[in-house]
Design an enzyme around this catalytic site. Structure first.
Site, PDB file in Angstrom:
ATOM      1  CB  ILE A 190      -0.914   0.035   1.250  1.00  0.00           C
ATOM      2  CG1 ILE A 190      -1.708  -1.270   1.398  1.00  0.00           C
ATOM      3  CG2 ILE A 190      -1.835   1.251   1.206  1.00  0.00           C
ATOM      4  CD1 ILE A 190      -2.727  -1.528   0.346  1.00  0.00           C
ATOM      5  CE1 TYR A 249      -5.023  -3.764  19.411  1.00  0.00           C
ATOM      6  CE2 TYR A 249      -6.945  -4.899  20.309  1.00  0.00           C
ATOM      7  CZ  TYR A 249      -6.243  -3.725  20.078  1.00  0.00           C
ATOM      8  OH  TYR A 249      -6.746  -2.526  20.514  1.00  0.00           O
TER       9      TYR A 249
END
Length: 529
Positions: free
Chosen positions: A231, A472
Site C-alpha cells: 500500500i 492485535y
C-alpha cells in the site's frame, strides 16, 4: 560418523552463508544500479552505514521481539518508482520483503523474518492532501495517525476521522487491518471509511481502486494490506464532528464496587447512544486507596462523547447511573485535544504539535505480549472474580491491562462480509490482553500467565471460531510455513481473524499473487495448484 555429520553441517552452513551473502550483494547491486541518483546513499542503508543501526534500533520498543536474522538492507524510499525497483530486484534475486509503516505489529512481522530479507521502510512517504469541501483525504502509507489527525484539525475544526488511539501507529498497516478507535461506534473502523487506494502489486504495477478491481480493493480493507501488495496511499472520507466533545476517565477499584459496575457495563456498552464510546481498562497491581500497603485491581472507564457535557450526563444517567458520573469528572474539549487526552502521558493543554513527533516508539523498552478476544454474552460475576484471582497470581515484575472496547452502533450496522473485518452485530465488546514485564528472566512466566488467562476466558468468549482482531496479531493462533503454506494450515489462524471472509481472501490472493510473493508468517496464502 560424527566427523561426517560435522563436516556435512559445516559445508551446509558455509554454503548457506555464501548463498545469503551473494543474494545480498546481487540485490544491492541491482537496487543501487537502477536507482542511480544522488540520493541513493540516503535511501539504501546497509550494515556498513551508521544510519543502519539507528534505523534498526528505532523499529520496536518490545524487547520480546527478536530474530537470528537482521535485514540485509533497510530501504527508505522517497518515491513510488523506487519501490517498484525494489520489488523488481527482490523478485530477481529472491530476497524476501518486510514492509514497515509505523512498526506496531504485535509480533514484529513488519521488521523481522526467519529467512534472509530486507525492509522497505515507508517513513519518507508521509504526504497528506485534504479536500475539506469534498470531505476526503489522500494519505501516504508512512504517515502516522497522529500526523493525519493534526493535519485534519489544521484544515478544519469541523472534520474528523475514525482510527486508533495511539498516534504513533502508521496508517499503512492500521487501516488495512480494520482500525478501531474512539469514534468507531459513530463512524465505523478506519477500513470502513476507505474509498480509494494506491498499491504496488507483485508485478511492480501501480494500481488504484479502478485498475485493481473491486475484489482486490475489498481485500485490503481489513484483510491486511501486505498479503495483497504494498500500500502506498489511502483515500478516505472524513466526517463532521461537533466543535466540542466531552471526555472523562473515571476510576473504580474492587473496594469501590468495580466488579458490579463492570457487570452492568457489559449490558449497556454496545447499546448506548452511537455518539458515546465507553471504553474500559482493567489494570493489575495498583495501590489500594483503602488498604495502605496492599495491591488492588483498577477499572478505568475511559470515555468520549461526540457532544456537550449536559447531553453526556443525560445519557449516562439514563444508561449507566450506577457509575455516579459527576459534571466535574468531565472535560469539554476539541476533537484534536481529545486525541492527546486519550493517548495519555501529557498534561491538559498540551499543544497538538506533539502529534507531529515522528518517533514511533517510546523510550520505555519493555517485554510485551498481546492477544485478543470477542465477547457476545456478558461475563458473569463469578467469571469476573475468576479474572481477579488470576491477576493476584502475577509476579511483582509483571503487569497486565485488559483493554475492553465496546462494539455496537455503526460497527453493527455493516454486514460481516462488507469488508474482510467480520466483527459486527452480536459482539458486545473486544478484549485485548496486554501483558508486560521488565526483566528477560520473567519472560516464560509472564507468557505462560497470558496463556493461562486466555484459556480461562475461553468459556466466556466467541466460539467456532474463537475470533481475534487482526491488528492485535498473535502468532499463538497459528503460523504459515516458511515456504508455501497450504490452505488448511492457514485456515487455522485465518478463520479466527476473518471468519467466513477467509475463503474469499484466499481466492483474491490466488488471482492477484499466485506465486505468493508478498508473504509472512500470517499472510493470506494462494491456493496451490
Amino acid at each position: 560418523t560424527k566427523l561426517t555429520i560435522f563436516l556435512f553441517l559445516s559445508i551446509w552452513f558455509s554454503s548457506s552463508y555464501s548463498w545469503s551473502n551473494k543474494t545480498h550483494d546481487d540485490f544491492l547491486e541491482c537496487l543501487s544500479h537502477k536507482i542511480m541518483n544522488s540520493n541513493s546513499s540516503q535511501v539504501i542503508h546497509t550494515p556498513k552505514n551508521s544510519s543502519y543501526s539507528t534505523l534498526l534500533n528505532s523499529f520496536s520498543d518490545n524487547l520480546r521481539i527478536t530474530s537470528d536474522f537482521k535485514p540485509s538492507i533497510i530501504f527508505t524510499p522517497t518515491k513510488e518508482s523506487q519501490i517498484q525497483v525494489a520489488i523488481h530486484c527482490s523478485k530477481l534475486h529472491d530476497l524476501q520483503i518486510r514492509i514497515r509503516s509505523g512498526g506496531h505489529d504485535h509480533e514484529g512481522l513488519s521488521y523481522i523474518s526467519e529467512t534472509p530479507f530486507f525492509i522497505i521502510d515507508l517513513r519518507n512517504l508521509r504526504s497528506i492532501s485534504i479536500d475539506t469541501k469534498k470531505k476526503t483525504a489522500w494519505i501516504q502509507a508512512g504517515t502516522t495517525i497522529g500526523e493525519l489527525y493534526y493535519r485534519i484539525a489544521e484544515k478544519s475544526k469541523k472534520l474528523a476521522f475514525p482510527a486508533g488511539v495511539c498516534p504513533t501507529i502508521g496508517v499503512g498497516g492500521h487501516f488495512s487491518g480494520g482500525g478501531y478507535g474512539m469514534l468507531a461506534r459513530k463512524f465505523g473502523t478506519a477500513a470502513d471509511n476507505i474509498i480509494d487506494a494506491k498499491l504496488i502489486d507483485a508485478n511492480g504495477q501501480i494500481k488504484d481502486r479502478e485498475s485493481m478491481g473491486e475484489d482486490h480493493f475489498w481485500a485490503i480493507r481489513g484483510g491486511g494490506g501486505t498479503s495483497f501488495g504494498l500500500i502506498i496511499s489511502w483515500k478516505v472520507k472524513l466526517h463532521y464532528i461537533p466543535k466540542k466533545v466531552t471526555v472523562f476517565n473515571v476510576t473504580r477499584t474492587l473496594e469501590q464496587n468495580a466488579t458490579q459496575l463492570i457487570y452492568k457495563w457489559q449490558h449497556i456498552a454496545d447499546k448506548v447512544d452511537d455518539n458515546l464510546l465507553l471504553r474500559l481498562f482493567l489494570k493489575s497491581n495498583v495501590q489500594s486507596p483503602f488498604k495502605p500497603g496492599q495491591r488492588s485491581i483498577q477499572a478505568i472507564f475511559s470515555t468520549m462523547f461526540a457532544g456537550g457535557v449536559d447531553e453526556l450526563l443525560h445519557e449516562m444517567q439514563k444508561s449507566f447511573p450506577e457509575l455516579g458520573l459527576m459534571k466535574e469528572d468531565c472535560i469539554e474539549m476539541s476533537w484534536i485535544e481529545s486525541i492527546i487526552f486519550f493517548y495519555g502521558g501529557f498534561p491538559n493543554g498540551t499543544s497538538p504539535d506533539v502529534l507531529l513527533n515522528w518517533n514511533t516508539t517510546s523510550n520505555l523498552h519493555i517485554y510485551f505480549k498481546g492477544k485478543s478476544d470477542y465477547v457476545q454474552h456478558p461475563i458473569s460475576i463469578k467469571g469476573l472474580e475468576g479474572i481477579w484471582k488470576l491477576y493476584n497470581q502475577l509476579g511483582e515484575n509483571t503487569g497486565v491491562e485488559l483493554q475492553v472496547s465496546p462494539y455496537g452502533g455503526k460497527l453493527s450496522d455493516i454486514s460481516e462480509s462488507e469488508t474482510p473485518f467480520p466483527h459486527r452485530a452480536g459482539n458486545i465488546f473486544m478484549i485485548e490482553y496486554a501483558v508486560y514485564w521488565i526483566k528477560m528472566e520473567d519472560s516464560k512466566r509472564s507468557i505462560d500467565w497470558s496463556q493461562k488467562i486466555y484459556t480461562y476466558l475461553g468459556k466466556y468468549v466467541s466460539k467456532s471460531p474463537r475470533a481475534a482482531y487482526f491488528n492485535y496479531r498473535d502468532l499463538d493462533l497459528g503460523m504459515n510455513n516458511k515456504g508455501n503454506t497450504s490452505y488448511e494450515q492457514a485456515k487455522i489462524w485465518g478463520e479466527k481473524y476473518f471468519k467466513n471472509n477467509f475463503d474469499r481472501l484466499v481466492k483474491v490472493k490466488t488471482k492477484i499473487d499466485p506465486t505468493n510473493f508478498f508473504r509472512n508468517e500470517q499472510s493470506i496464502p494462494p491456493l496451490l495448484s
